[in-house]
Motif scaffolding. Structure first.
Motif, PDB file in Angstrom:
ATOM      1  N   ILE A 170       1.073  -1.137  -0.073  1.00 29.37           N
ATOM      2  CA  ILE A 170      -0.020  -0.098   0.252  1.00 29.37           C
ATOM      3  C   ILE A 170       0.768   1.281   0.206  1.00 29.37           C
ATOM      4  CG2 ILE A 170      -1.637   1.380   1.415  1.00 29.37           C
ATOM      5  CD1 ILE A 170      -2.792  -1.173   0.012  1.00 29.37           C
ATOM      6  N   LYS A 171       1.880   1.112   0.842  1.00 31.68           N
ATOM      7  CA  LYS A 171       2.932   2.491   0.791  1.00 31.68           C
ATOM      8  C   LYS A 171       3.476   2.457  -0.674  1.00 31.68           C
ATOM      9  CE  LYS A 171       4.263   2.513   5.413  1.00 31.68           C
ATOM     10  NZ  LYS A 171       5.355   1.973   6.539  1.00 31.68           N
ATOM     11  N   ARG A 172       3.746   1.611  -1.126  1.00 31.59           N
ATOM     12  CA  ARG A 172       4.386   1.743  -2.438  1.00 31.59           C
ATOM     13  C   ARG A 172       3.478   2.098  -3.455  1.00 31.59           C
ATOM     14  NH1 ARG A 172       8.793  -0.837  -4.792  1.00 31.59           N
ATOM     15  NH2 ARG A 172       9.731  -0.445  -2.903  1.00 31.59           N
ATOM     16  N   MET A 173       2.190   1.822  -3.625  1.00 31.55           N
ATOM     17  CA  MET A 173       1.215   2.149  -4.369  1.00 31.55           C
ATOM     18  C   MET A 173       0.803   3.594  -4.071  1.00 31.55           C
ATOM     19  SD  MET A 173      -3.003   0.954  -4.716  1.00 31.55           S
ATOM     20  CE  MET A 173      -3.302   1.735  -3.011  1.00 31.55           C
ATOM     21  N   VAL A 174       0.681   4.027  -3.055  1.00 34.84           N
ATOM     22  CA  VAL A 174       0.554   5.677  -2.765  1.00 34.84           C
ATOM     23  C   VAL A 174       1.664   6.385  -3.248  1.00 34.84           C
ATOM     24  CG1 VAL A 174       0.617   7.243  -0.614  1.00 34.84           C
ATOM     25  CG2 VAL A 174      -0.874   5.168  -0.765  1.00 34.84           C
ATOM     26  N   ARG A 175       2.996   5.826  -2.896  1.00 31.66           N
ATOM     27  CA  ARG A 175       4.019   6.678  -3.687  1.00 31.66           C
ATOM     28  C   ARG A 175       3.765   6.627  -5.197  1.00 31.66           C
ATOM     29  NH1 ARG A 175       9.761   4.228  -3.136  1.00 31.66           N
ATOM     30  NH2 ARG A 175       9.279   3.699  -5.284  1.00 31.66           N
TER      31      ARG A 175
END
Ligand code: AMP
Length: 289
Positions: free
Chosen positions: A160-165
């Motif tokens: 999720i953190k990667r997708m947000v970034r």
């Protein structure tokens, strides 16, 4: 404020947008319901941090494979509603499957690369695409300032953190520590599947992780030797069958042959027909020995 329960995407978007226009911070806790103290920890933290708090309850079909437990996944909406009202939640977003996915839905979000190569991605190859897609949809509907995820699902949190970034969502992802029962079992909606004997065996996940931690504290740095010891602990337990155990870098999720810096020790174990996951993070610079 009296808690609202809303199934409609349009109404939810309107209510959240209104809060934003009024200058209020919006927090989101995405869940699949059948709430327990793990979820409640996220909700409490989100309640403290935000003016308007949304909890979504949606058992997302796209993250289950046909052989998995989508239809039997535990559900108790009335109990969830009453727990969330007690926590001062402002809005429950609980769409139907048809509301979230039209029959023509053909767009998905896929986080590729090392993050989705090992651990849960091996036995659940469609899982992270399903999760990233539904979370992206929730973010677009609710447009929160902050969203809360549990460290129990460490790989999901990293995805999720990667997708947000990568997709430039303007959302702060807040990670919340794992909540456990007194005997160490991480709280999970799926613990409800366990009969009393299986429940006893289920403590093996945390016991294996603690055993690994002790070996590291005693100076062991070879992952192969640590994993072999963990394997022994799990194999000696009735009902337990290993899906995976691994020691990975906390950032890249690459398997680590030797322990260096910060690592995540992650396990997925079948207890009879119930698959449970757990993990611990170890930062060598915080160890005393
Ligand atoms: P789920 O309903 O299982 O999809 O979980 C919803 C959120 O609650 C996810 O971000 C999970 O990581 C988090 N969560 C579930 N169990 C725990 C736990 N025992 N401790 C902390 N967070 C948890």
């Amino acid at each position: 404020m009296l808690m609202k329960t809303v199934q409609s995407i349009v109404d939810t978007r309107l209510l959240c947008r209104l809060q934003r226009y009024q200058g209020n911070n919006v927090g989101l806790v995405p869940t699949m319901g059948f709430l327990h103290e793990g979820h409640i920890r996220l909700v409490r933290q989100a309640r403290r941090d935000n003016d308007f708090l949304v909890v979504s309850i949606f058992v997302n079909p796209t993250q289950f494979s046909p052989s998995e437990d989508f239809s039997t996944y535990p559900r108790n909406f009335e109990q969830d509603q009453s727990l969330l009202a007690d926590e001062g939640v402002d809005l429950i977003f609980c769409p139907s499957t048809e509301e979230m996915y039209s029959s023509e839905n053909s767009t998905f979000v896929e986080v590729t690369g090392q993050l989705t190569t090992n651990l849960c991605a091996i036995s659940r190859p469609h899982f992270f695409c399903g999760v990233a897609s539904v979370v992206a949809k929730l973010f677009n509907i609710i447009d929160p300032h902050r969203a809360y995820f549990g460290q129990k699902d460490a790989q999901q949190l990293a995805v999720i953190k990667r997708m947000v970034r990568d997709l430039n969502f303007d959302i702060e992802i807040v990670s919340v520590p794992i909540v456990r029962d007194d005997d160490g079992l991480a709280k999970s909606s799926r613990n409800a599947y366990l009969n009393p004997d299986q429940r006893k065996s289920s403590t093996v996940l945390f016991r294996a992780l603690q055993h690994a931690e002790m070996l590291i504290i005693d100076g062991e740095r070879n992952s192969g030797r640590i994993l072999a010891e963990m394997e022994k602990v799990i194999q000696a337990t009735e009902y337990a069958r290993i899906d995976y155990i691994d020691i990975v870098c906390t950032n890249s999720f690459e398997s680590q042959e030797y322990i260096n810096g910060e690592v995540l020790i992650a396990v997925a174990v079948w207890i009879a027909d119930t698959r449970l996951i757990d993990n611990i993070q170890i930062d060598l610079s915080n160890l005393t020995s």
